[in-house]
Design a protein around this motif. Structure first.
Motif, PDB file in Angstrom:
ATOM      1  N   TRP A  41     -10.012   0.755  -5.205  1.00 55.95           N
ATOM      2  CA  TRP A  41      -9.877  -0.711  -5.187  1.00 55.95           C
ATOM      3  C   TRP A  41     -10.896  -1.324  -4.234  1.00 55.95           C
ATOM      4  O   TRP A  41     -11.574  -2.296  -4.567  1.00 55.95           O
ATOM      5  CB  TRP A  41      -8.458  -1.111  -4.789  1.00 55.95           C
ATOM      6  CG  TRP A  41      -8.199  -2.561  -5.020  1.00 55.95           C
ATOM      7  CD1 TRP A  41      -7.676  -3.152  -6.116  1.00 55.95           C
ATOM      8  CD2 TRP A  41      -8.503  -3.631  -4.096  1.00 55.95           C
ATOM      9  NE1 TRP A  41      -7.626  -4.516  -5.956  1.00 55.95           N
ATOM     10  CE2 TRP A  41      -8.126  -4.839  -4.735  1.00 55.95           C
ATOM     11  CE3 TRP A  41      -9.044  -3.689  -2.824  1.00 55.95           C
ATOM     12  CZ2 TRP A  41      -8.278  -6.070  -4.125  1.00 55.95           C
ATOM     13  CZ3 TRP A  41      -9.199  -4.938  -2.216  1.00 55.95           C
ATOM     14  CH2 TRP A  41      -8.815  -6.104  -2.857  1.00 55.95           C
ATOM     15  N   HIS A  42     -11.012  -0.757  -3.028  1.00 48.92           N
ATOM     16  CA  HIS A  42     -11.985  -1.263  -2.051  1.00 48.92           C
ATOM     17  C   HIS A  42     -13.397  -1.237  -2.634  1.00 48.92           C
ATOM     18  O   HIS A  42     -14.158  -2.204  -2.500  1.00 48.92           O
ATOM     19  CB  HIS A  42     -11.945  -0.423  -0.780  1.00 48.92           C
ATOM     20  CG  HIS A  42     -10.832  -0.762   0.154  1.00 48.92           C
ATOM     21  ND1 HIS A  42     -10.922  -1.733   1.119  1.00 48.92           N
ATOM     22  CD2 HIS A  42      -9.587  -0.245   0.271  1.00 48.92           C
ATOM     23  CE1 HIS A  42      -9.797  -1.808   1.797  1.00 48.92           C
ATOM     24  NE2 HIS A  42      -8.960  -0.909   1.300  1.00 48.92           N
ATOM     25  N   ALA A  43     -13.750  -0.131  -3.267  1.00 49.80           N
ATOM     26  CA  ALA A  43     -15.102   0.030  -3.790  1.00 49.80           C
ATOM     27  C   ALA A  43     -15.398  -0.973  -4.894  1.00 49.80           C
ATOM     28  O   ALA A  43     -16.532  -1.454  -5.025  1.00 49.80           O
ATOM     29  CB  ALA A  43     -15.290   1.459  -4.311  1.00 49.80           C
TER      30      ALA A  43
ATOM     31  N   ARG B  68      -3.982   7.085  -1.403  1.00 50.67           N
ATOM     32  CA  ARG B  68      -5.211   6.685  -0.733  1.00 50.67           C
ATOM     33  C   ARG B  68      -6.389   6.620  -1.691  1.00 50.67           C
ATOM     34  O   ARG B  68      -7.252   5.748  -1.572  1.00 50.67           O
ATOM     35  CB  ARG B  68      -5.512   7.703   0.372  1.00 50.67           C
ATOM     36  CG  ARG B  68      -6.690   7.375   1.265  1.00 50.67           C
ATOM     37  CD  ARG B  68      -6.393   6.170   2.129  1.00 50.67           C
ATOM     38  NE  ARG B  68      -7.195   5.020   1.771  1.00 50.67           N
ATOM     39  CZ  ARG B  68      -7.007   3.806   2.284  1.00 50.67           C
ATOM     40  NH1 ARG B  68      -6.052   3.587   3.165  1.00 50.67           N
ATOM     41  NH2 ARG B  68      -7.764   2.800   1.916  1.00 50.67           N
ATOM     42  N   GLU B  69      -6.415   7.519  -2.663  1.00 47.56           N
ATOM     43  CA  GLU B  69      -7.524   7.524  -3.607  1.00 47.56           C
ATOM     44  C   GLU B  69      -7.594   6.217  -4.384  1.00 47.56           C
ATOM     45  O   GLU B  69      -8.681   5.646  -4.568  1.00 47.56           O
ATOM     46  CB  GLU B  69      -7.373   8.701  -4.576  1.00 47.56           C
ATOM     47  CG  GLU B  69      -8.519   8.807  -5.571  1.00 47.56           C
ATOM     48  CD  GLU B  69      -8.369   9.989  -6.512  1.00 47.56           C
ATOM     49  OE1 GLU B  69      -9.242  10.145  -7.402  1.00 47.56           O
ATOM     50  OE2 GLU B  69      -7.386  10.754  -6.365  1.00 47.56           O
ATOM     51  N   LYS B  70      -6.430   5.714  -4.836  1.00 46.98           N
ATOM     52  CA  LYS B  70      -6.428   4.456  -5.576  1.00 46.98           C
ATOM     53  C   LYS B  70      -6.836   3.293  -4.677  1.00 46.98           C
ATOM     54  O   LYS B  70      -7.544   2.380  -5.118  1.00 46.98           O
ATOM     55  CB  LYS B  70      -5.052   4.194  -6.182  1.00 46.98           C
ATOM     56  CG  LYS B  70      -5.015   2.944  -7.057  1.00 46.98           C
ATOM     57  CD  LYS B  70      -3.733   2.818  -7.840  1.00 46.98           C
ATOM     58  CE  LYS B  70      -3.758   1.573  -8.730  1.00 46.98           C
ATOM     59  NZ  LYS B  70      -2.524   1.441  -9.556  1.00 46.98           N
ATOM     60  N   LEU B  71      -6.414   3.313  -3.421  1.00 49.21           N
ATOM     61  CA  LEU B  71      -6.816   2.254  -2.490  1.00 49.21           C
ATOM     62  C   LEU B  71      -8.330   2.264  -2.284  1.00 49.21           C
ATOM     63  O   LEU B  71      -8.970   1.207  -2.247  1.00 49.21           O
ATOM     64  CB  LEU B  71      -6.103   2.424  -1.153  1.00 49.21           C
ATOM     65  CG  LEU B  71      -4.598   2.156  -1.128  1.00 49.21           C
ATOM     66  CD1 LEU B  71      -4.027   2.483   0.238  1.00 49.21           C
ATOM     67  CD2 LEU B  71      -4.293   0.706  -1.493  1.00 49.21           C
ATOM     68  N   ASP B  72      -8.901   3.453  -2.147  1.00 50.67           N
ATOM     69  CA  ASP B  72     -10.346   3.553  -1.950  1.00 50.67           C
ATOM     70  C   ASP B  72     -11.106   3.045  -3.175  1.00 50.67           C
ATOM     71  O   ASP B  72     -12.151   2.381  -3.036  1.00 50.67           O
ATOM     72  CB  ASP B  72     -10.734   4.999  -1.651  1.00 50.67           C
ATOM     73  CG  ASP B  72     -10.251   5.457  -0.282  1.00 50.67           C
ATOM     74  OD1 ASP B  72      -9.945   4.582   0.553  1.00 50.67           O
ATOM     75  OD2 ASP B  72     -10.183   6.682  -0.061  1.00 50.67           O
TER      76      ASP B  72
ATOM     77  N   GLU C 189      -4.717  -3.819   5.388  1.00 45.61           N
ATOM     78  CA  GLU C 189      -3.763  -3.175   4.485  1.00 45.61           C
ATOM     79  C   GLU C 189      -2.369  -3.262   5.095  1.00 45.61           C
ATOM     80  O   GLU C 189      -2.192  -3.016   6.292  1.00 45.61           O
ATOM     81  CB  GLU C 189      -4.153  -1.714   4.255  1.00 45.61           C
ATOM     82  CG  GLU C 189      -5.484  -1.550   3.544  1.00 45.61           C
ATOM     83  CD  GLU C 189      -5.811  -0.098   3.250  1.00 45.61           C
ATOM     84  OE1 GLU C 189      -4.962   0.782   3.554  1.00 45.61           O
ATOM     85  OE2 GLU C 189      -6.900   0.174   2.709  1.00 45.61           O
TER      86      GLU C 189
ATOM     87  N   THR D 202       0.817  -1.215   0.000  1.00 43.28           N
ATOM     88  CA  THR D 202       0.000   0.000   0.000  1.00 43.28           C
ATOM     89  C   THR D 202       0.850   1.264   0.000  1.00 43.28           C
ATOM     90  O   THR D 202       0.332   2.354  -0.272  1.00 43.28           O
ATOM     91  CB  THR D 202      -0.943   0.017   1.218  1.00 43.28           C
ATOM     92  OG1 THR D 202      -0.170  -0.137   2.420  1.00 43.28           O
ATOM     93  CG2 THR D 202      -1.950  -1.116   1.131  1.00 43.28           C
TER      94      THR D 202
END
Length: 320
Positions: free
Chosen positions: A171-173, A165-169, A184, A160
């Motif tokens: 991915w989660h969505a 953070r935007e890309k992680l969010d 994470e 991570t």
């Protein structure tokens, strides 16, 4: 700790090539978790066990000072589980590392065989995901990476630190549900109280994900070359590989005598300096390439790699 006579809990670690499964296994083997863990892995040579941890070897098992044991999956899986259960009665937990191109739910289905009902308990399927490279995984083997995360009881979203953070969010969505158990991490450092806290899985839960995903078969090729290689040339070849080649790993001796361990995951390439060549190498330079289907074009890649090698002078002949 496992109650004497109770079935031993089993965790299966899955995930696509290069996601960080081996790093997680090393985290377990070197960890201060208080459990006597037996780890079975597909590629035992990739496991970095500090020699100071090894206390003895017996029956193909490496016994470690923290109570863990480790061995490679080099025979029938059922037979190897039977052998482990017959020779070690002090195990608290069994961890099985699946191949990067395997459906981990199939392995857990084997753990649920009736013959193991009183001795093994399916604890959790842990799937490691490369947060920075998951899109590449989807492109390389459509269906496989999705099937792996679909089988997971615990998702480890690894690396991570390489994405924002935007890309992680996003991915989660896209890939998780509200009730998904997910942690994470960087360097696959999953807290042990999470890793070994999986609930008992109801019988048959894996059947939802047991169908073999539709994807091209994984293929591999090994490049071997004596002498030295031009590092810049080799870097150019590896960064320009076809998208169907997802993984490369190996060892090099460069012009000037330096040695490196090579790791390529997706488009990320690293060269790790080494003081000496690993024991057991049968050539100065060895690279294993892993891809999917006939698109991998290994013959062309091998020719390009050969072009990076320093010409080997002809063997001198005796003067006439």
């Amino acid at each position: 700790m496992v109650t004497k006579g109770a079935p031993i809990p089993v965790t299966v670690i899955g995930g696509f090539l290069g996601a960080g499964k081996t790093t997680l296994v090393n985290h377990i083997l070197n960890g201060d978790h208080g459990l006597k863990v037996a780890v079975l892995v597909n590629d035992f040579g990739a496991i970095n066990i500090d020699a100071a941890l090894i206390t003895s070897t017996e029956g193909g098992l490496y016994s470690l000072s923290n109570g863990c044991v480790c061995c490679g999956l080099n025979q029938g899986f059922v037979e190897q589980l039977e052998g482990l259960l017959a020779t070690r009665t002090d195990i608290d937990h069994i961890v099985i590392e699946a191949s990067g191109v395997a459906d981990p739910s199939r392995i857990m289905d084997t753990v649920r065989y009736a013959r193991f009902a009183a001795r093994l308990r399916a604890d959790a399927i842990v799937v490691v995901v490369d947060a920075a490279g998951f899109d590449d995984a989807i492109a390389a083997a459509p269906g496989l990476a999705e099937a792996q995360i679909g089988s997971a009881d615990l998702l480890v979203l690894n690396k991570t630190d390489l994405v924002d953070r935007e890309k992680l969010d996003v991915w989660h969505a896209r890939w998780t549900f509200p009730d998904t158990r997910i942690v994470e991490t960087t360097s696959s450092r999953v807290p042990f109280d999470i890793l070994f806290a999986g609930q008992v899985l109801p019988s048959g839960i894996a059947s939802t994900f047991s169908a073999e995903p539709v994807h091209e078969p994984a293929v591999s090729a090994t490049w071997r070359r004596e002498g030295a290689v031009d590092l810049k040339c080799l870097q150019k070849v590896l960064t320009g590989l076809p998208t169907a080649v997802y993984r490369a790993k190996g060892f090099l001796r460069t012009i000037g005598g330096r040695r490196f361990a090579v790791h390529l995951v997706g488009t990320r390439l690293s060269f790790e300096p080494m003081a000496n060549a690993p024991e057991g190498l049968d050539a100065d330079n060895i690279l294993v390439l892993i891809g999917f289907g006939e698109r991998s074009a290994f013959e062309t890649i091998m020719a390009h790699l050969d072009g990076c090698a320093e010409p080997i002078p002809p063997t001198a002949t005796g003067a006439g």
